[in-house]
Design a protein around this motif. Structure first.
Motif, PDB file in Angstrom:
ATOM      1  N   ASP A   8     -10.261   5.546  -6.551  1.00 46.12           N
ATOM      2  CA  ASP A   8      -8.958   4.885  -6.621  1.00 46.12           C
ATOM      3  C   ASP A   8      -9.131   3.372  -6.560  1.00 46.12           C
ATOM      4  N   GLY A   9      -8.039   2.647  -6.814  1.00 48.44           N
ATOM      5  CA  GLY A   9      -8.071   1.194  -6.887  1.00 48.44           C
ATOM      6  C   GLY A   9      -8.500   0.502  -5.609  1.00 48.44           C
ATOM      7  N   ASN A  10      -8.494   1.211  -4.475  1.00 47.08           N
ATOM      8  CA  ASN A  10      -8.982   0.611  -3.234  1.00 47.08           C
ATOM      9  C   ASN A  10     -10.457   0.233  -3.336  1.00 47.08           C
ATOM     10  N   LEU A  24      -6.186  -7.743  -2.063  1.00 42.29           N
ATOM     11  CA  LEU A  24      -5.556  -7.485  -3.356  1.00 42.29           C
ATOM     12  C   LEU A  24      -5.193  -6.026  -3.590  1.00 42.29           C
ATOM     13  N   SER A  25      -5.543  -5.138  -2.668  1.00 41.63           N
ATOM     14  CA  SER A  25      -5.184  -3.733  -2.882  1.00 41.63           C
ATOM     15  C   SER A  25      -3.663  -3.553  -2.859  1.00 41.63           C
ATOM     16  N   GLY A  26      -2.951  -4.436  -2.166  1.00 41.84           N
ATOM     17  CA  GLY A  26      -1.488  -4.371  -2.140  1.00 41.84           C
ATOM     18  C   GLY A  26      -0.824  -5.196  -3.218  1.00 41.84           C
ATOM     19  N   THR A  37       4.289  -0.946 -13.896  1.00 38.07           N
ATOM     20  CA  THR A  37       4.057  -1.872 -12.792  1.00 38.07           C
ATOM     21  C   THR A  37       3.754  -1.059 -11.548  1.00 38.07           C
ATOM     22  N   GLY A  38       2.676  -1.441 -10.851  1.00 37.43           N
ATOM     23  CA  GLY A  38       2.307  -0.711  -9.648  1.00 37.43           C
ATOM     24  C   GLY A  38       1.204  -1.415  -8.905  1.00 37.43           C
ATOM     25  N   PRO A  39       0.850  -0.887  -7.737  1.00 38.87           N
ATOM     26  CA  PRO A  39      -0.190  -1.514  -6.919  1.00 38.87           C
ATOM     27  C   PRO A  39      -1.568  -1.386  -7.562  1.00 38.87           C
ATOM     28  N   MET A  40      -2.387  -2.394  -7.355  1.00 40.24           N
ATOM     29  CA  MET A  40      -3.755  -2.354  -7.876  1.00 40.24           C
ATOM     30  C   MET A  40      -4.530  -1.195  -7.257  1.00 40.24           C
ATOM     31  N   ALA A  41      -4.148  -0.796  -6.049  1.00 40.10           N
ATOM     32  CA  ALA A  41      -4.802   0.331  -5.397  1.00 40.10           C
ATOM     33  C   ALA A  41      -4.560   1.639  -6.150  1.00 40.10           C
TER      34      ALA A  41
END
Length: 97
Positions: A8-10, A24-26, A37-41
């Protein structure tokens, strides 16, 4: 093509933290291809290349590429329309120039 598993993006947080002073995960990003559009995580991150590739979970378009060498890093956000980074409220707001 074989189905490669992804993280995952984390997964991007640690490597990107070395380049940026905030978590930047948030951060929120918009896919240039589908407009999601959504969280980088929430990105699907593939690490089977010389670097990390973050793909949109909706359309699988590449949104971010990060490659590191011992003395430099390359960050490609071409697939991201914008990156909105949350800042801590206790951080002083810079004055206009």
């Amino acid at each position: 093509m074989t189905d490669l598993s992804y993280l995952d993006g984390n997964m991007l947080d640690g490597p990107l933290r070395e380049l940026f002073a905030v978590d930047l995960s948030g951060a929120t990003g918009r896919c240039d291809n589908c407009g999601r559009t959504g969280p980088m995580a929430g990105l699907h991150v593939y690490s089977h290349a010389p670097g990390l590739v973050g793909r949109c979970p909706a359309c699988t378009q590449v949104m971010i590429r990060l490659v590191r060498a011992p003395d430099r890093a390359w960050l490609d956000l071409r697939g991201t329309t914008f990156l909105q980074v949350p800042l801590p409220l206790d951080q002083p707001h810079p004055r206009p120039l």
